[in-house]
Design a protein around this motif. Structure first.
Motif, PDB file in Angstrom:
ATOM      1  N   GLU A  79       0.820  -1.220   0.000  1.00  0.00           N
ATOM      2  CA  GLU A  79       0.000   0.000   0.000  1.00  0.00           C
ATOM      3  C   GLU A  79       0.853   1.270   0.000  1.00  0.00           C
ATOM      4  O   GLU A  79       0.563   2.213  -0.725  1.00  0.00           O
ATOM      5  N   PHE A  80       1.938   1.306   0.806  1.00  0.00           N
ATOM      6  CA  PHE A  80       2.791   2.498   0.850  1.00  0.00           C
ATOM      7  C   PHE A  80       3.438   2.734  -0.508  1.00  0.00           C
ATOM      8  O   PHE A  80       3.451   3.844  -1.022  1.00  0.00           O
ATOM      9  N   TRP A  81       3.965   1.664  -1.107  1.00  0.00           N
ATOM     10  CA  TRP A  81       4.637   1.774  -2.399  1.00  0.00           C
ATOM     11  C   TRP A  81       3.648   2.204  -3.478  1.00  0.00           C
ATOM     12  O   TRP A  81       3.969   2.954  -4.382  1.00  0.00           O
ATOM     13  N   ARG A  82       2.406   1.723  -3.360  1.00  0.00           N
ATOM     14  CA  ARG A  82       1.366   2.089  -4.324  1.00  0.00           C
ATOM     15  C   ARG A  82       1.086   3.580  -4.282  1.00  0.00           C
ATOM     16  O   ARG A  82       0.992   4.238  -5.308  1.00  0.00           O
ATOM     17  N   LYS A  83       0.940   4.149  -3.083  1.00  0.00           N
ATOM     18  CA  LYS A  83       0.689   5.594  -2.961  1.00  0.00           C
ATOM     19  C   LYS A  83       1.865   6.395  -3.509  1.00  0.00           C
ATOM     20  O   LYS A  83       1.679   7.404  -4.179  1.00  0.00           O
ATOM     21  N   THR A  84       3.080   5.919  -3.223  1.00  0.00           N
ATOM     22  CA  THR A  84       4.275   6.594  -3.734  1.00  0.00           C
ATOM     23  C   THR A  84       4.290   6.566  -5.256  1.00  0.00           C
ATOM     24  O   THR A  84       4.560   7.579  -5.907  1.00  0.00           O
ATOM     25  N   LEU A  85       3.996   5.374  -5.824  1.00  0.00           N
ATOM     26  CA  LEU A  85       3.948   5.267  -7.287  1.00  0.00           C
ATOM     27  C   LEU A  85       2.938   6.234  -7.874  1.00  0.00           C
ATOM     28  O   LEU A  85       3.198   6.894  -8.876  1.00  0.00           O
ATOM     29  N   LEU A  86       1.775   6.329  -7.239  1.00  0.00           N
ATOM     30  CA  LEU A  86       0.721   7.182  -7.770  1.00  0.00           C
ATOM     31  C   LEU A  86       1.115   8.647  -7.772  1.00  0.00           C
ATOM     32  O   LEU A  86       1.094   9.305  -8.802  1.00  0.00           O
ATOM     33  N   TRP A  87       1.472   9.194  -6.582  1.00  0.00           N
ATOM     34  CA  TRP A  87       1.697  10.644  -6.546  1.00  0.00           C
ATOM     35  C   TRP A  87       2.952  11.036  -7.314  1.00  0.00           C
ATOM     36  O   TRP A  87       2.991  12.089  -7.945  1.00  0.00           O
ATOM     37  N   LYS A  88       3.989  10.196  -7.313  1.00  0.00           N
ATOM     38  CA  LYS A  88       5.199  10.530  -8.073  1.00  0.00           C
ATOM     39  C   LYS A  88       4.923  10.501  -9.577  1.00  0.00           C
ATOM     40  O   LYS A  88       5.391  11.356 -10.327  1.00  0.00           O
ATOM     41  N   ASN A  89       4.150   9.511 -10.016  1.00  0.00           N
ATOM     42  CA  ASN A  89       3.867   9.423 -11.446  1.00  0.00           C
ATOM     43  C   ASN A  89       2.886  10.486 -11.902  1.00  0.00           C
ATOM     44  O   ASN A  89       2.972  10.949 -13.033  1.00  0.00           O
ATOM     45  N   TYR A  90       1.952  10.883 -11.029  1.00  0.00           N
ATOM     46  CA  TYR A  90       1.102  12.024 -11.374  1.00  0.00           C
ATOM     47  C   TYR A  90       1.958  13.277 -11.560  1.00  0.00           C
ATOM     48  O   TYR A  90       1.732  14.068 -12.473  1.00  0.00           O
ATOM     49  N   ALA A  91       2.956  13.458 -10.699  1.00  0.00           N
ATOM     50  CA  ALA A  91       3.841  14.624 -10.807  1.00  0.00           C
ATOM     51  C   ALA A  91       4.642  14.573 -12.109  1.00  0.00           C
ATOM     52  O   ALA A  91       4.767  15.587 -12.813  1.00  0.00           O
ATOM     53  N   VAL A  92       5.177  13.391 -12.452  1.00  0.00           N
ATOM     54  CA  VAL A  92       5.946  13.248 -13.698  1.00  0.00           C
ATOM     55  C   VAL A  92       5.050  13.492 -14.908  1.00  0.00           C
ATOM     56  O   VAL A  92       5.453  14.152 -15.874  1.00  0.00           O
ATOM     57  N   MET A  93       3.798  12.983 -14.849  1.00  0.00           N
ATOM     58  CA  MET A  93       2.868  13.204 -15.961  1.00  0.00           C
ATOM     59  C   MET A  93       2.556  14.683 -16.141  1.00  0.00           C
ATOM     60  O   MET A  93       2.529  15.185 -17.270  1.00  0.00           O
ATOM     61  N   ALA A  94       2.319  15.375 -15.035  1.00  0.00           N
ATOM     62  CA  ALA A  94       2.021  16.815 -15.115  1.00  0.00           C
ATOM     63  C   ALA A  94       3.211  17.575 -15.690  1.00  0.00           C
ATOM     64  O   ALA A  94       3.054  18.445 -16.556  1.00  0.00           O
ATOM     65  N   LEU A  95       4.409  17.235 -15.226  1.00  0.00           N
ATOM     66  CA  LEU A  95       5.624  17.882 -15.732  1.00  0.00           C
ATOM     67  C   LEU A  95       5.821  17.586 -17.223  1.00  0.00           C
ATOM     68  O   LEU A  95       6.130  18.487 -18.009  1.00  0.00           O
ATOM     69  N   ALA A  96       5.595  16.322 -17.617  1.00  0.00           N
ATOM     70  CA  ALA A  96       5.760  15.946 -19.028  1.00  0.00           C
ATOM     71  C   ALA A  96       4.759  16.684 -19.910  1.00  0.00           C
ATOM     72  O   ALA A  96       5.120  17.164 -20.990  1.00  0.00           O
ATOM     73  N   LEU A  97       3.505  16.808 -19.466  1.00  0.00           N
ATOM     74  CA  LEU A  97       2.509  17.538 -20.258  1.00  0.00           C
ATOM     75  C   LEU A  97       2.844  19.018 -20.357  1.00  0.00           C
ATOM     76  O   LEU A  97       2.675  19.639 -21.403  1.00  0.00           O
ATOM     77  N   GLY A  98       3.329  19.598 -19.246  1.00  0.00           N
ATOM     78  CA  GLY A  98       3.736  21.006 -19.264  1.00  0.00           C
ATOM     79  C   GLY A  98       4.871  21.245 -20.238  1.00  0.00           C
ATOM     80  O   GLY A  98       4.829  22.183 -21.050  1.00  0.00           O
ATOM     81  N   LEU A  99       5.893  20.378 -20.169  1.00  0.00           N
ATOM     82  CA  LEU A  99       7.033  20.514 -21.083  1.00  0.00           C
ATOM     83  C   LEU A  99       6.630  20.216 -22.525  1.00  0.00           C
ATOM     84  O   LEU A  99       7.143  20.844 -23.458  1.00  0.00           O
TER      85      LEU A  99
END
Length: 203
Positions: free
Chosen positions: A107-127
């Protein structure tokens, strides 16, 4: 069977969960989709599933897929070679989904995967927005756009793309899971169909 599925280790807690769920169900047969929609006991689980499936449609993955061809051609990839790059995107999504399977068991790793990948996705879309605006400024900018498409798709597959299947297993008891998977598939395809119809007019 559990050891064959998950390997050697102490799986007593998981087995106890299965046994307690089996006792709670008491031999109850699998429910239909109609039963799922009518039963107030699973109303919040159904709403949660509907919200998660609907929000995944709005993450931008479908838009990236829609514009990938034009991004690739502007990057200088010959039109007869773009299907290979598209195949590469599909392969990237499959590999990233396979990679995330082990992460979603904790569960901890899942939450980490989610919020980190949401951040990477937002950054990738911005760039990606910036690089698409500067396509004609520098010769290397279109290649950055292609790389950002791959980064976005990989982040989507590792994070939000792998959420729905484990979620259904966790929030529904065994008798409702088949109906919940059917509901998820129908809602997903209806939303994709509507998005495909409406998006060109929005553009």
């Amino acid at each position: 069977a559990v050891k064959q599925l998950w390997g050697n280790g102490d799986h007593l807690a998981e087995i106890n969960d299965m046994m307690s769920e089996q006792r709670a169900i008491g031999g109850e047969k699998a429910k239909s989709v109609w039963d799922l929609l009518r039963d107030r006991a699973v109303r919040w689980q159904l709403i949660t599933l509907l919200l998660v499936v609907s929000c995944i449609q709005l993450l931008g993955a479908n838009v990236v897929y829609s514009y990938a061809y034009s991004i690739f051609t502007k990057a200088g990839i010959p039109p007869d070679q773009t299907h290979y790059v598209s195949l590469g995107i599909g392969t990237t999504e499959i590999l990233s989904t396979v990679l995330c399977v082990s992460g979603f068991s904790d569960e901890f790793w899942r939450k980490t995967l989610l919020w980190k990948n949401y951040a990477v996705m937002a950054l990738a879309l911005g760039l990606l927005t910036v690089t698409l605006s500067l396509q004609d400024s520098f010769f290397w900018v279109p290649h950055c756009s292609v790389a950002l498409v791959f980064i976005f798709i990989m982040s989507f597959g590792i994070g939000p793309g792998g959420v729905v299947c484990p979620l259904i297993t966790e929030i529904f008891i065994q008798s409702y899971r088949p109906a919940a998977y059917v509901f998820n598939g129908v809602v997903n395809w209806i939303q994709l169909f509507l998005l495909g119809l409406v998006f060109p007019f929005l553009v």
